[in-house]
Design an enzyme around this catalytic site. Structure first.
Site, PDB file in Angstrom:
ATOM      1  CG  ASP A 159      -1.646  -1.349   1.342  1.00 53.82           C
ATOM      2  OD1 ASP A 159      -2.395  -1.678   0.420  1.00 53.82           O
ATOM      3  OD2 ASP A 159      -1.422  -2.073   2.331  1.00 53.82           O
ATOM      4  CG  HIS A 187      -3.303  -5.242   3.325  1.00 50.61           C
ATOM      5  ND1 HIS A 187      -2.901  -4.470   2.259  1.00 50.61           N
ATOM      6  CD2 HIS A 187      -3.740  -6.396   2.781  1.00 50.61           C
ATOM      7  CE1 HIS A 187      -3.087  -5.145   1.136  1.00 50.61           C
ATOM      8  NE2 HIS A 187      -3.604  -6.312   1.428  1.00 50.61           N
TER       9      HIS A 187
HETATM   10  P1  NAX Z   1      -2.322 -18.279  -3.932  1.00 50.99           P
HETATM   11  O1  NAX Z   1      -3.700 -18.846  -3.710  1.00 50.99           O
HETATM   12  O2  NAX Z   1      -1.755 -18.261  -5.300  1.00 50.99           O
HETATM   13  O3  NAX Z   1      -1.294 -19.050  -3.001  1.00 50.99           O
HETATM   14  C1  NAX Z   1      -1.533 -19.309  -1.659  1.00 50.99           C
HETATM   15  C2  NAX Z   1      -0.806 -20.608  -1.336  1.00 50.99           C
HETATM   16  O4  NAX Z   1      -0.917 -20.805   0.064  1.00 50.99           O
HETATM   17  C3  NAX Z   1      -1.395 -21.847  -2.021  1.00 50.99           C
HETATM   18  O5  NAX Z   1      -0.384 -22.525  -2.725  1.00 50.99           O
HETATM   19  C4  NAX Z   1      -1.946 -22.665  -0.861  1.00 50.99           C
HETATM   20  O6  NAX Z   1      -1.804 -24.068  -1.073  1.00 50.99           O
HETATM   21  C5  NAX Z   1      -1.057 -22.191   0.286  1.00 50.99           C
HETATM   22  N1  NAX Z   1      -1.635 -22.408   1.605  1.00 50.99           N
HETATM   23  C6  NAX Z   1      -2.926 -22.334   1.998  1.00 50.99           C
HETATM   24  N2  NAX Z   1      -3.052 -22.658   3.292  1.00 50.99           N
HETATM   25  C7  NAX Z   1      -1.804 -22.927   3.746  1.00 50.99           C
HETATM   26  C8  NAX Z   1      -1.275 -23.332   4.992  1.00 50.99           C
HETATM   27  N3  NAX Z   1      -2.102 -23.533   6.028  1.00 50.99           N
HETATM   28  N4  NAX Z   1       0.056 -23.522   5.098  1.00 50.99           N
HETATM   29  C9  NAX Z   1       0.876 -23.342   4.050  1.00 50.99           C
HETATM   30  N5  NAX Z   1       0.431 -22.974   2.824  1.00 50.99           N
HETATM   31  C10 NAX Z   1      -0.885 -22.769   2.682  1.00 50.99           C
HETATM   32  O7  NAX Z   1      -2.371 -16.825  -3.279  1.00 50.99           O
HETATM   33  P2  NAX Z   1      -1.342 -15.619  -3.489  1.00 50.99           P
HETATM   34  O8  NAX Z   1      -1.775 -14.813  -4.651  1.00 50.99           O
HETATM   35  O9  NAX Z   1       0.043 -16.139  -3.440  1.00 50.99           O
HETATM   36  O10 NAX Z   1      -1.675 -14.741  -2.184  1.00 50.99           O
HETATM   37  C11 NAX Z   1      -1.358 -15.214  -0.890  1.00 50.99           C
HETATM   38  C12 NAX Z   1      -2.017 -14.346   0.156  1.00 50.99           C
HETATM   39  O11 NAX Z   1      -1.536 -13.017   0.090  1.00 50.99           O
HETATM   40  C13 NAX Z   1      -3.536 -14.226   0.030  1.00 50.99           C
HETATM   41  O12 NAX Z   1      -4.121 -14.356   1.328  1.00 50.99           O
HETATM   42  C14 NAX Z   1      -3.731 -12.818  -0.483  1.00 50.99           C
HETATM   43  O13 NAX Z   1      -4.998 -12.293  -0.128  1.00 50.99           O
HETATM   44  C15 NAX Z   1      -2.611 -12.113   0.216  1.00 50.99           C
HETATM   45  N6  NAX Z   1      -2.190 -10.804  -0.305  1.00 50.99           N
HETATM   46  C16 NAX Z   1      -1.760  -9.875   0.576  1.00 50.99           C
HETATM   47  C17 NAX Z   1      -1.288  -8.638   0.176  1.00 50.99           C
HETATM   48  C18 NAX Z   1      -0.779  -7.640   1.179  1.00 50.99           C
HETATM   49  O14 NAX Z   1      -0.429  -6.536   0.755  1.00 50.99           O
HETATM   50  N7  NAX Z   1      -0.719  -7.912   2.490  1.00 50.99           N
HETATM   51  C19 NAX Z   1      -1.308  -8.256  -1.255  1.00 50.99           C
HETATM   52  C20 NAX Z   1      -1.342  -9.414  -2.182  1.00 50.99           C
HETATM   53  C21 NAX Z   1      -2.226 -10.545  -1.751  1.00 50.99           C
HETATM   54  O15 NAX Z   1      -3.555 -10.250  -2.082  1.00 50.99           O
END
Ligand code: NAX
Length: 326
Positions: A159, A187
């Protein structure tokens, strides 16, 4: 060369993981003289995919990678970890209410908090990226009573960087000429990107842009940028999120520049009247591996109203998972 440090990354087979791991491995996060042992965590169905990511990491022959392992157990992935990037989270599914999302993630982040409490380095630095990032960091902190509460942070650097880019575009300047911008709070769409104290090439930002642009364009654009990326790309921000995670950990560890500051969501100590204990984004300077909240900034009524609104949302998130907090 320094002694290798252990960096754990959850959600390693996801979109952000795919950008993040290669940047960490190449030295962007901790410096080109700091070898790293990467410890990846994924859920069992993603273990094949994570093997593929590890094959690619091998194929890069990175000089700084001193070890590489993957697990589906947090107690293994977090063992002796010096840095933990909590990227994996449960996404919002169809028909899922905000409360359901908070609870589903509370289960993940409480288990991971307990695991790091048991096995991580006592000086670990933790960054929650997975959403709802601030409250996920809060849950992990509550479940890790033996670790320093200051070890737990959440990411608002994306952000912050988005706000820098918007202000640079508007004023015809470069992001490197902008200092002292702050993102306050959560966030989420209630975050408050604040240019009250910002300077652009040495001039007060508030004298270069008008209030209408601030209220009608800048603030909503930064708040809604994640949704705009999803609309344009069909997927949520990934490379920019990974880049912000690199910035957050690098500045925390190696220090912020000069008199400038960055935005990090950290445990509130009551500064600026924000409820103690919430994971709230503040302006911070980092020196010698520690962050300190920038004190003494004047807060006008416009800012106070927005800082309180985002604080209120974090109080509500905390209260929604209160029964799960030890
Ligand atoms: P993806 O869905 O591509 O990848 C997430 C991965 O996490 C998957 O491979 C899944 O198998 C794994 N996962 C789920 N539960 C798990 C657990 N208990 N232990 C280990 N791995 C686990 O999502 P992606 O685009 O990589 O985003 C990841 C996260 O970042 C999401 O929650 C998203 O909302 C968040 N974000 C946060 C941002 C921020 O600024 N704070 C911005 C970007 C993003 O939206």
């Amino acid at each position: 060369m320094k002694t290798p440090v252990r960096v754990a990354v959850t959600g390693a087979a996801g979109q952000i993981g795919y950008s993040l791991l290669f940047r960490i491995a190449s030295g962007d996060m901790l410096g080109s003289d700091q070898p790293v042992i990467l410890q990846l965590l994924e859920v069992p169905p993603a273990m094949d995919a994570v093997q593929g990511v590890m094959m690619e990491l091998d194929d890069c022959a990175f000089p700084l990678v001193a070890g590489l392992q993957a697990s589906d157990k947090p107690e293994e992935a977090f063992k002796d970890a010096d840095y933990i990037l909590l990227v994996g989270a449960k996404p919002r599914g169809p028909g899922m209410e905000r409360k359901d999302l908070l609870e589903a993630n509370a289960a993940i982040f409480s288990g991971q908090g307990q695991a790091m409490n048991a096995v991580a380095s006592r000086d670990v630095r933790v960054l929650a990226v997975g959403n709802p990032a601030n409250t996920n960091a809060l849950i992990a902190r509550h479940n890790a009573p033996d670790l320093d509460p200051r070890s737990f942070t959440a990411m608002t650097r994306l952000d912050h960087n988005r706000a820098l880019a918007q202000l640079a575009n508007r004023t015809g300047s470069h992001v490197t000429g902008i200092e002292r911008l702050t993102v306050w709070g959560n966030h989420s769409a209630t975050q408050y990107p604040d240019i009250t104290h910002a300077v652009v090439d040495g001039k007060a930002a508030t004298e270069l842009v008008d209030q209408d642009w601030l209220e009608e364009s800048f603030i909503p654009t930064v708040q809604q940028r994640g949704a705009a990326i999803i609309k344009a790309r069909g997927q949520s921000s990934a490379a920019s999120a990974a880049s912000a995670a690199i910035d957050h950990m690098r500045d925390w560890t190696l220090g912020t520049t000069g008199d400038d500051w960055v935005s990090m969501a950290i445990s509130s100590d009551g500064s600026y009247g924000i409820t103690e204990g919430l994971i709230y984004s503040f302006p911070v300077r980092c020196v010698d591996g520690r962050y300190e909240i920038v004190q003494g900034l004047e807060i006008n009524d416009f800012s106070r109203e927005r800082m309180s609104a985002t604080e209120q949302e974090l109080v509500e998130e905390r209260d929604a998972v209160k029964h799960l907090l030890p």
